[in-house]
Design a protein around this motif. Structure first.
Motif, PDB file in Angstrom:
ATOM      1  N   PHE A  50       0.873  -1.185   0.000  1.00 55.73           N
ATOM      2  CA  PHE A  50       0.000   0.000   0.000  1.00 55.73           C
ATOM      3  C   PHE A  50       0.905   1.228   0.000  1.00 55.73           C
ATOM      4  CE2 PHE A  50      -2.309   3.155   2.803  1.00 55.73           C
ATOM      5  CZ  PHE A  50      -3.173   3.606   1.811  1.00 55.73           C
ATOM      6  N   CYS A  51       0.648   2.146  -0.922  1.00 53.44           N
ATOM      7  CA  CYS A  51       1.476   3.348  -1.021  1.00 53.44           C
ATOM      8  C   CYS A  51       0.601   4.524  -1.420  1.00 53.44           C
ATOM      9  CB  CYS A  51       2.584   3.131  -2.050  1.00 53.44           C
ATOM     10  SG  CYS A  51       3.840   4.438  -2.099  1.00 53.44           S
ATOM     11  N   PHE A  52       1.063   5.721  -1.120  1.00 54.74           N
ATOM     12  CA  PHE A  52       0.370   6.934  -1.542  1.00 54.74           C
ATOM     13  C   PHE A  52       0.996   7.450  -2.836  1.00 54.74           C
ATOM     14  CE2 PHE A  52       3.938   8.283   0.965  1.00 54.74           C
ATOM     15  CZ  PHE A  52       4.357   9.492   0.429  1.00 54.74           C
ATOM     16  N   VAL A  53       0.257   8.267  -3.552  1.00 54.21           N
ATOM     17  CA  VAL A  53       0.777   8.938  -4.738  1.00 54.21           C
ATOM     18  C   VAL A  53       1.193  10.335  -4.294  1.00 54.21           C
ATOM     19  CG1 VAL A  53       0.268   9.753  -7.069  1.00 54.21           C
ATOM     20  CG2 VAL A  53      -0.773   7.626  -6.239  1.00 54.21           C
ATOM     21  N   GLY A  54       2.478  10.599  -4.295  1.00 53.96           N
ATOM     22  CA  GLY A  54       2.977  11.872  -3.789  1.00 53.96           C
ATOM     23  C   GLY A  54       2.514  13.062  -4.608  1.00 53.96           C
ATOM     24  N   THR A  55       2.118  14.110  -3.912  1.00 57.14           N
ATOM     25  CA  THR A  55       1.752  15.358  -4.575  1.00 57.14           C
ATOM     26  C   THR A  55       3.010  16.220  -4.692  1.00 57.14           C
ATOM     27  OG1 THR A  55       1.282  16.528  -2.512  1.00 57.14           O
ATOM     28  CG2 THR A  55      -0.537  15.268  -3.500  1.00 57.14           C
ATOM     29  N   LEU A  69       5.152  -2.414  -9.186  1.00 57.37           N
ATOM     30  CA  LEU A  69       4.479  -2.992 -10.354  1.00 57.37           C
ATOM     31  C   LEU A  69       5.444  -3.833 -11.175  1.00 57.37           C
ATOM     32  CD1 LEU A  69       2.299   0.076 -11.396  1.00 57.37           C
ATOM     33  CD2 LEU A  69       1.478  -2.101 -10.441  1.00 57.37           C
ATOM     34  N   ALA A  70       6.678  -3.355 -11.354  1.00 61.05           N
ATOM     35  CA  ALA A  70       7.674  -4.094 -12.144  1.00 61.05           C
ATOM     36  C   ALA A  70       8.017  -5.428 -11.499  1.00 61.05           C
ATOM     37  CB  ALA A  70       8.933  -3.247 -12.318  1.00 61.05           C
ATOM     38  N   LYS A  71       7.964  -5.498 -10.180  1.00 64.70           N
ATOM     39  CA  LYS A  71       8.289  -6.735  -9.460  1.00 64.70           C
ATOM     40  C   LYS A  71       7.077  -7.642  -9.293  1.00 64.70           C
ATOM     41  CE  LYS A  71      12.395  -5.111  -7.169  1.00 64.70           C
ATOM     42  NZ  LYS A  71      12.942  -4.378  -6.037  1.00 64.70           N
ATOM     43  N   GLY A  72       5.942  -7.241  -9.853  1.00 63.00           N
ATOM     44  CA  GLY A  72       4.750  -8.082  -9.799  1.00 63.00           C
ATOM     45  C   GLY A  72       4.043  -8.079  -8.457  1.00 63.00           C
ATOM     46  N   LYS A  73       4.301  -7.069  -7.647  1.00 54.73           N
ATOM     47  CA  LYS A  73       3.595  -6.979  -6.370  1.00 54.73           C
ATOM     48  C   LYS A  73       2.167  -6.489  -6.628  1.00 54.73           C
ATOM     49  CE  LYS A  73       7.813  -5.782  -3.837  1.00 54.73           C
ATOM     50  NZ  LYS A  73       7.964  -7.052  -3.116  1.00 54.73           N
ATOM     51  N   ARG A  74       1.259  -6.848  -5.745  1.00 54.05           N
ATOM     52  CA  ARG A  74      -0.089  -6.298  -5.812  1.00 54.05           C
ATOM     53  C   ARG A  74      -0.013  -4.926  -5.147  1.00 54.05           C
ATOM     54  NH1 ARG A  74      -5.332  -9.322  -3.227  1.00 54.05           N
ATOM     55  NH2 ARG A  74      -3.966  -9.230  -1.422  1.00 54.05           N
ATOM     56  N   LEU A  75      -0.261  -3.884  -5.930  1.00 59.26           N
ATOM     57  CA  LEU A  75      -0.131  -2.513  -5.459  1.00 59.26           C
ATOM     58  C   LEU A  75      -1.505  -1.925  -5.209  1.00 59.26           C
ATOM     59  CD1 LEU A  75       1.610   0.062  -4.952  1.00 59.26           C
ATOM     60  CD2 LEU A  75       1.358   0.557  -7.404  1.00 59.26           C
ATOM     61  N   CYS A  76      -1.700  -1.372  -4.023  1.00 64.28           N
ATOM     62  CA  CYS A  76      -2.955  -0.669  -3.761  1.00 64.28           C
ATOM     63  C   CYS A  76      -2.662   0.757  -3.321  1.00 64.28           C
ATOM     64  CB  CYS A  76      -3.835  -1.411  -2.758  1.00 64.28           C
ATOM     65  SG  CYS A  76      -3.098  -1.729  -1.160  1.00 64.28           S
ATOM     66  N   LEU A  77      -3.557   1.635  -3.720  1.00 66.77           N
ATOM     67  CA  LEU A  77      -3.431   3.064  -3.477  1.00 66.77           C
ATOM     68  C   LEU A  77      -4.697   3.566  -2.802  1.00 66.77           C
ATOM     69  CD1 LEU A  77      -2.025   4.059  -6.988  1.00 66.77           C
ATOM     70  CD2 LEU A  77      -0.721   3.648  -4.908  1.00 66.77           C
ATOM     71  N   PRO A  78      -4.620   4.707  -2.111  1.00 68.92           N
ATOM     72  CA  PRO A  78      -5.805   5.220  -1.417  1.00 68.92           C
ATOM     73  C   PRO A  78      -6.820   5.858  -2.359  1.00 68.92           C
ATOM     74  CG  PRO A  78      -3.934   6.675  -1.069  1.00 68.92           C
ATOM     75  CD  PRO A  78      -3.418   5.498  -1.829  1.00 68.92           C
ATOM     76  N   ARG A  90      -7.349   0.521  -2.873  1.00 71.19           N
ATOM     77  CA  ARG A  90      -7.763  -0.013  -4.166  1.00 71.19           C
ATOM     78  C   ARG A  90      -6.577  -0.493  -4.975  1.00 71.19           C
ATOM     79  NH1 ARG A  90     -13.081   0.647  -5.669  1.00 71.19           N
ATOM     80  NH2 ARG A  90     -14.283   1.404  -3.896  1.00 71.19           N
ATOM     81  N   VAL A  91      -6.725  -1.670  -5.595  1.00 76.11           N
ATOM     82  CA  VAL A  91      -5.663  -2.295  -6.376  1.00 76.11           C
ATOM     83  C   VAL A  91      -5.560  -1.636  -7.749  1.00 76.11           C
ATOM     84  CG1 VAL A  91      -4.884  -4.461  -7.429  1.00 76.11           C
ATOM     85  CG2 VAL A  91      -5.982  -4.488  -5.178  1.00 76.11           C
ATOM     86  N   VAL A  92      -4.311  -1.385  -8.174  1.00 75.82           N
ATOM     87  CA  VAL A  92      -4.066  -0.878  -9.526  1.00 75.82           C
ATOM     88  C   VAL A  92      -3.042  -1.771 -10.216  1.00 75.82           C
ATOM     89  CG1 VAL A  92      -4.642   1.520  -8.976  1.00 75.82           C
ATOM     90  CG2 VAL A  92      -2.288   0.760  -8.777  1.00 75.82           C
ATOM     91  N   ALA A  93      -3.223  -1.950 -11.514  1.00 74.82           N
ATOM     92  CA  ALA A  93      -2.289  -2.746 -12.306  1.00 74.82           C
ATOM     93  C   ALA A  93      -1.350  -1.856 -13.104  1.00 74.82           C
ATOM     94  CB  ALA A  93      -3.055  -3.674 -13.242  1.00 74.82           C
ATOM     95  N   SER A  94      -1.719  -0.574 -13.234  1.00 71.98           N
ATOM     96  CA  SER A  94      -0.924   0.379 -13.993  1.00 71.98           C
ATOM     97  C   SER A  94      -1.194   1.783 -13.474  1.00 71.98           C
ATOM     98  CB  SER A  94      -1.291   0.300 -15.486  1.00 71.98           C
ATOM     99  OG  SER A  94      -0.770   1.405 -16.185  1.00 71.98           O
ATOM    100  N   LEU A  95      -0.177   2.618 -13.490  1.00 68.34           N
ATOM    101  CA  LEU A  95      -0.370   4.000 -13.058  1.00 68.34           C
ATOM    102  C   LEU A  95      -1.190   4.789 -14.071  1.00 68.34           C
ATOM    103  CD1 LEU A  95       3.127   4.822 -11.510  1.00 68.34           C
ATOM    104  CD2 LEU A  95       1.087   3.860 -10.418  1.00 68.34           C
ATOM    105  N   ASP A  96      -1.321   4.244 -15.280  1.00 72.73           N
ATOM    106  CA  ASP A  96      -2.156   4.888 -16.302  1.00 72.73           C
ATOM    107  C   ASP A  96      -3.636   4.855 -15.924  1.00 72.73           C
ATOM    108  OD1 ASP A  96       0.099   5.401 -17.821  1.00 72.73           O
ATOM    109  OD2 ASP A  96      -0.098   3.550 -18.982  1.00 72.73           O
ATOM    110  N   GLU A  97      -4.007   3.989 -14.973  1.00 73.06           N
ATOM    111  CA  GLU A  97      -5.405   3.865 -14.534  1.00 73.06           C
ATOM    112  C   GLU A  97      -5.832   5.000 -13.604  1.00 73.06           C
ATOM    113  OE1 GLU A  97      -5.885   0.175 -12.446  1.00 73.06           O
ATOM    114  OE2 GLU A  97      -4.944  -1.000 -14.031  1.00 73.06           O
ATOM    115  N   LEU A  98      -4.873   5.765 -13.077  1.00 74.19           N
ATOM    116  CA  LEU A  98      -5.184   6.757 -12.061  1.00 74.19           C
ATOM    117  C   LEU A  98      -5.918   7.966 -12.645  1.00 74.19           C
ATOM    118  CD1 LEU A  98      -1.851   6.690 -10.016  1.00 74.19           C
ATOM    119  CD2 LEU A  98      -3.903   5.296  -9.739  1.00 74.19           C
TER     120      LEU A  98
END
Length: 196
Positions: A50-55, A69-78, A90-98
């Motif tokens: 779980f990580c935040f997206v820095g402003t 994401l490159a290491k295949g971890k399940r990444l979730c963001l707030p 919430r799980v994301v597979a790509s930062l393009d989804e944000l």
């Protein structure tokens, strides 16, 4: 002055201090912090992060997000919800989804998979400032206080060394984070630590 008033005053002073930091320092400190996080054994062993997206005013976490994401971890963001102080993981597979959220911060879309804190192995947390002992000063919305009240996994709090403060006011509900990462290294329970 109440503790809430002390926090409000410290937020104002830290925000002013942050605005004075040079872009070069911000970029270099963010890169060093991300490298340390990615080298932590608990991060490396984690399946779900779980990580935040820095402003612009926070630590740029893109290097951590890309690494996970490159290491295949399940990444979730707030994902901040309509109810104040409530966020979902919430799980994301790509930062393009944000997409831009309620505060203009990039967030996952509302139709993404939702996780519970118990499903997270390692959490990367933001702050305006913190002490080396992991007492954090947040933005004041209570989002991460609520998360920390139920989360029991490994966590690292990210803060630039120049914004560390040992006089962070603490209330009974404030949960310290055991690891603090700055560009100068790792603090564990307030003590400089080596990454094993």
């Amino acid at each position: 002055m109440t503790i809430a008033e002390e926090k409000k005053d410290l937020r104002r002073r830290i925000r002013a201090q942050e605005r004075e930091l040079s872009p070069r320092y911000k970029e270099q400190s963010a890169a060093a912090i991300a490298a340390i996080v990615c080298a932590l054994p608990d991060y490396q062993e984690a399946d779900t992060v779980f990580c935040f997206v820095g402003t612009e005013r926070e630590i740029d976490t893109r290097a951590i997000l890309d690494d996970a994401l490159a290491k295949g971890k399940r990444l979730c963001l707030p994902l901040c919800m309509a109810e104040p102080g409530i966020m979902e993981l919430r799980v994301v597979a790509s930062l393009d989804e944000l997409v831009p959220g309620a505060y203009g911060i990039l967030e996952p879309a509302a139709d993404t998979v939702c996780l519970t804190p118990d499903e997270v192995d390692f959490a990367v947390l933001p702050c305006l400032s913190c002490s080396r002992g992991g007492h954090r000063l947040g933005q004041g919305g209570g989002y991460y206080d609520r998360f920390l009240s139920t989360y029991r996994g490994s966590a690292a709090l990210l803060c630039r060394e120049r914004l560390l403060r040992e006089d962070v006011p603490v209330e009974p509900h404030d949960m310290p984070v055991p690891w603090v990462v700055t560009e100068n290294g790792l603090y564990e329970d307030g003590v400089p630590a080596r990454i094993k």
